[in-house]
Design a protein around this motif. Structure first.
Motif, PDB file in Angstrom:
ATOM      1  N   GLY A   1       0.933  -1.291   0.141  1.00 39.75           N
ATOM      2  CA  GLY A   1      -0.037   0.156  -0.013  1.00 39.75           C
ATOM      3  C   GLY A   1       0.809   1.336  -0.038  1.00 39.75           C
ATOM      4  N   CYS A   2       0.261   2.541   0.476  1.00 42.61           N
ATOM      5  CA  CYS A   2       0.857   3.608   0.411  1.00 42.61           C
ATOM      6  C   CYS A   2       2.147   3.690   1.021  1.00 42.61           C
ATOM      7  CB  CYS A   2       0.000   4.773   0.835  1.00 42.61           C
ATOM      8  SG  CYS A   2      -1.443   5.194  -0.064  1.00 42.61           S
ATOM      9  N   TRP A   3       3.183   4.302   0.605  1.00 43.24           N
ATOM     10  CA  TRP A   3       4.608   4.333   1.335  1.00 43.24           C
ATOM     11  C   TRP A   3       5.217   5.700   1.155  1.00 43.24           C
ATOM     12  CZ3 TRP A   3       7.194   0.977   4.161  1.00 43.24           C
ATOM     13  CH2 TRP A   3       8.524   0.813   4.461  1.00 43.24           C
ATOM     14  N   SER A   4       6.009   6.088   1.947  1.00 42.16           N
ATOM     15  CA  SER A   4       6.625   7.147   1.867  1.00 42.16           C
ATOM     16  C   SER A   4       7.954   7.219   2.828  1.00 42.16           C
ATOM     17  CB  SER A   4       5.736   8.500   2.464  1.00 42.16           C
ATOM     18  OG  SER A   4       5.565   8.471   3.787  1.00 42.16           O
TER      19      SER A   4
ATOM     20  N   LEU B   1      -2.084   0.290   4.658  1.00 39.69           N
ATOM     21  CA  LEU B   1      -3.421   1.070   4.642  1.00 39.69           C
ATOM     22  C   LEU B   1      -3.343   1.975   3.073  1.00 39.69           C
ATOM     23  CD1 LEU B   1      -3.329   2.643   7.894  1.00 39.69           C
ATOM     24  CD2 LEU B   1      -4.867   0.582   7.169  1.00 39.69           C
ATOM     25  N   GLY B   2      -4.508   2.690   2.784  1.00 35.32           N
ATOM     26  CA  GLY B   2      -4.505   3.395   1.663  1.00 35.32           C
ATOM     27  C   GLY B   2      -4.609   2.266   0.320  1.00 35.32           C
ATOM     28  N   GLY B   3      -3.813   2.923  -0.711  1.00 35.46           N
ATOM     29  CA  GLY B   3      -4.001   2.310  -2.205  1.00 35.46           C
ATOM     30  C   GLY B   3      -5.497   2.165  -2.435  1.00 35.46           C
ATOM     31  N   SER B   4      -5.649   1.298  -3.552  1.00 30.11           N
ATOM     32  CA  SER B   4      -7.024   1.244  -4.125  1.00 30.11           C
ATOM     33  C   SER B   4      -7.967   0.209  -3.412  1.00 30.11           C
ATOM     34  CB  SER B   4      -6.697   0.990  -5.721  1.00 30.11           C
ATOM     35  OG  SER B   4      -6.072  -0.170  -5.990  1.00 30.11           O
TER      36      SER B   4
ATOM     37  N   HIS C   1      -8.744  -4.679   1.159  1.00 28.20           N
ATOM     38  CA  HIS C   1      -7.481  -5.261   1.940  1.00 28.20           C
ATOM     39  C   HIS C   1      -6.996  -4.259   3.331  1.00 28.20           C
ATOM     40  CE1 HIS C   1      -5.729  -8.176  -1.020  1.00 28.20           C
ATOM     41  NE2 HIS C   1      -6.481  -7.631  -1.724  1.00 28.20           N
ATOM     42  N   ALA C   2      -7.198  -2.951   3.154  1.00 27.61           N
ATOM     43  CA  ALA C   2      -6.877  -2.229   4.338  1.00 27.61           C
ATOM     44  C   ALA C   2      -7.887  -2.559   5.488  1.00 27.61           C
ATOM     45  CB  ALA C   2      -7.208  -0.699   4.003  1.00 27.61           C
TER      46      ALA C   2
END
Length: 217
Positions: A11-14, A102-105, A109-110
């Protein structure tokens, strides 16, 4: 065995998630989560998944680095992240941290990843899900006390995971509670805030999601 196993999903990553990684963590990349780890300059100790979101080049790179790989079929009963969590639980770490979960489309899954916190709690393992804007853990009840410390996460929301959560007591928060009852279909515990450096949350029965969060900068 490391005291903490970090499972990185796709998922979202930073850079903020990458900065959470410690040198002594055992790292598990789940499908595209392996890419996140490689981009952060870390070689996973294990990668799992059906690799539908990993390029052939990345897969060969992992093989060349000697990373153990659990290849899973596309058609299976559990998600790739669920498989990784079960693998981690069998090793009995002190904590499992889920990143990129978390996040993503894929909201499904989240949400499924949130439910995995209950699986960790039932196994007696501390579980945590975190991204740049949220940190989530599960309060298992049983009259235990969880301490929340002041951090960049300004808000704390309490959401019942079981139908009823009873005996909820909050100390050190703007909106304190004493032996309160929280009900899943009537969410009252949104956006509380600490008023001191450390707040304490006690729950007698039921399971409660503790969601620390902050707004976008």
């Amino acid at each position: 065995m490391s005291q903490r196993i970090v499972i990185v999903a796709g998922g979202c990553w930073s850079e903020e998630e990458a900065a959470l990684l410690r040198s002594d963590d055992m790292l598990v990349g789940v499908d595209a989560g392996a890419v996140h780890l490689l981009e952060a300059g870390r070689v996973p100790d294990l990668v799992v998944g059906d690799f539908d979101t990993v390029s052939v080049e990345t897969y060969r790179q992992l093989q060349a680095k000697g990373v153990p790989i659990h290849s899973l079929p596309t058609a299976k009963d559990v998600t790739d992240t669920h498989h990784a969590v079960d693998w981690a639980l069998a090793r009995r770490p002190q904590q499992i941290l889920l990143l990129g979960a978390l996040g993503g489309s894929r909201f499904d899954h989240a949400l499924a990843n949130l439910f995995l916190l209950e699986r960790m709690a039932d196994a007696g393992i501390s579980g945590l899900i975190q991204d740049a804007h949220n940190r989530i853990q599960l309060h298992p009840g049983n009259n235990t006390v969880i301490t929340v410390e002041a951090s960049p996460f300004r808000y704390l929301s309490l959401l019942a995971l079981t139908t009823r959560v009873e005996g909820v007591t909050l100390r050190g928060f703007r909106y304190p509670l004493q032996e309160a009852v929280l009900i899943r279909d009537f969410p009252l515990g949104i956006s509380n805030e600490l008023e001191v450096e450390k707040g304490h949350i006690q729950v007698r029965t039921g399971k409660l999601l503790l969601i620390e969060s902050r707004d976008h900068p």
